[in-house]
Design a protein around this motif. Structure first.
Motif, PDB file in Angstrom:
ATOM      1  N   TYR A  74       0.834  -1.189   0.000  1.00 56.88           N
ATOM      2  CA  TYR A  74       0.000   0.000   0.000  1.00 56.88           C
ATOM      3  C   TYR A  74       0.874   1.245   0.000  1.00 56.88           C
ATOM      4  O   TYR A  74       2.010   1.228   0.443  1.00 56.88           O
ATOM      5  CB  TYR A  74      -0.918   0.006   1.227  1.00 56.88           C
ATOM      6  CG  TYR A  74      -1.942  -1.085   1.168  1.00 56.88           C
ATOM      7  CD1 TYR A  74      -3.104  -0.933   0.427  1.00 56.88           C
ATOM      8  CD2 TYR A  74      -1.749  -2.282   1.841  1.00 56.88           C
ATOM      9  CE1 TYR A  74      -4.046  -1.932   0.358  1.00 56.88           C
ATOM     10  CE2 TYR A  74      -2.690  -3.291   1.782  1.00 56.88           C
ATOM     11  CZ  TYR A  74      -3.838  -3.113   1.043  1.00 56.88           C
ATOM     12  OH  TYR A  74      -4.755  -4.102   0.966  1.00 56.88           O
ATOM     13  N   THR A  75       0.307   2.336  -0.484  1.00 55.86           N
ATOM     14  CA  THR A  75       1.012   3.606  -0.492  1.00 55.86           C
ATOM     15  C   THR A  75       0.119   4.678   0.123  1.00 55.86           C
ATOM     16  O   THR A  75      -1.091   4.485   0.271  1.00 55.86           O
ATOM     17  CB  THR A  75       1.389   4.037  -1.917  1.00 55.86           C
ATOM     18  OG1 THR A  75       0.203   4.155  -2.693  1.00 55.86           O
ATOM     19  CG2 THR A  75       2.334   3.036  -2.567  1.00 55.86           C
ATOM     20  N   THR A 111      -3.938   5.955  -0.581  1.00 51.00           N
ATOM     21  CA  THR A 111      -4.732   4.848  -1.108  1.00 51.00           C
ATOM     22  C   THR A 111      -6.013   4.723  -0.286  1.00 51.00           C
ATOM     23  O   THR A 111      -5.979   4.778   0.938  1.00 51.00           O
ATOM     24  CB  THR A 111      -3.948   3.521  -1.016  1.00 51.00           C
ATOM     25  OG1 THR A 111      -2.762   3.629  -1.774  1.00 51.00           O
ATOM     26  CG2 THR A 111      -4.770   2.351  -1.522  1.00 51.00           C
ATOM     27  N   LYS A 128      -8.755   6.451   4.021  1.00 52.08           N
ATOM     28  CA  LYS A 128      -7.630   6.908   3.202  1.00 52.08           C
ATOM     29  C   LYS A 128      -6.360   6.754   4.026  1.00 52.08           C
ATOM     30  O   LYS A 128      -6.247   7.301   5.125  1.00 52.08           O
ATOM     31  CB  LYS A 128      -7.824   8.370   2.812  1.00 52.08           C
ATOM     32  CG  LYS A 128      -6.752   8.885   1.900  1.00 52.08           C
ATOM     33  CD  LYS A 128      -7.059  10.318   1.492  1.00 52.08           C
ATOM     34  CE  LYS A 128      -6.051  10.807   0.483  1.00 52.08           C
ATOM     35  NZ  LYS A 128      -6.361  12.166   0.033  1.00 52.08           N
TER      36      LYS A 128
END
Length: 82
Positions: free
Chosen positions: A32-33, A36, A53
């Protein structure tokens, strides 16, 4: 009138854990970043959205996140869908 959101300060202090994911739920191996949107297994409150988020990673398996109509939360990777 303009509303400005301030950037979150990480790490967040963990809230008492509600329920964790069922034993059959496997944590996905996706990287994940920041920024996202993820689907939550269980919203943090009745009126909160079921999506969050990701803001910043606080540990290998933990993310600070923002949930609309709730605010900032600390999520384990087992708390959201891939």
């Amino acid at each position: 009138m303009l509303l400005q959101a301030s950037a979150p300060v990480c790490p967040l202090v963990s809230e008492p854990e509600a329920e964790t994911a069922p034993n059959w739920y496997s944590v996905c191996q996706i990287n994940y970043t920041r920024d996202t949107w993820v689907k939550l297994l269980q919203p943090p409150s009745y009126f909160a959205y079921d999506k969050a988020k990701l803001l910043c990673q606080t540990s290998e398996d933990t993310w600070a996140a923002w949930v609309p109509d709730h605010g900032e939360v600390l999520l384990d990777r087992s708390h959201f869908y891939c």
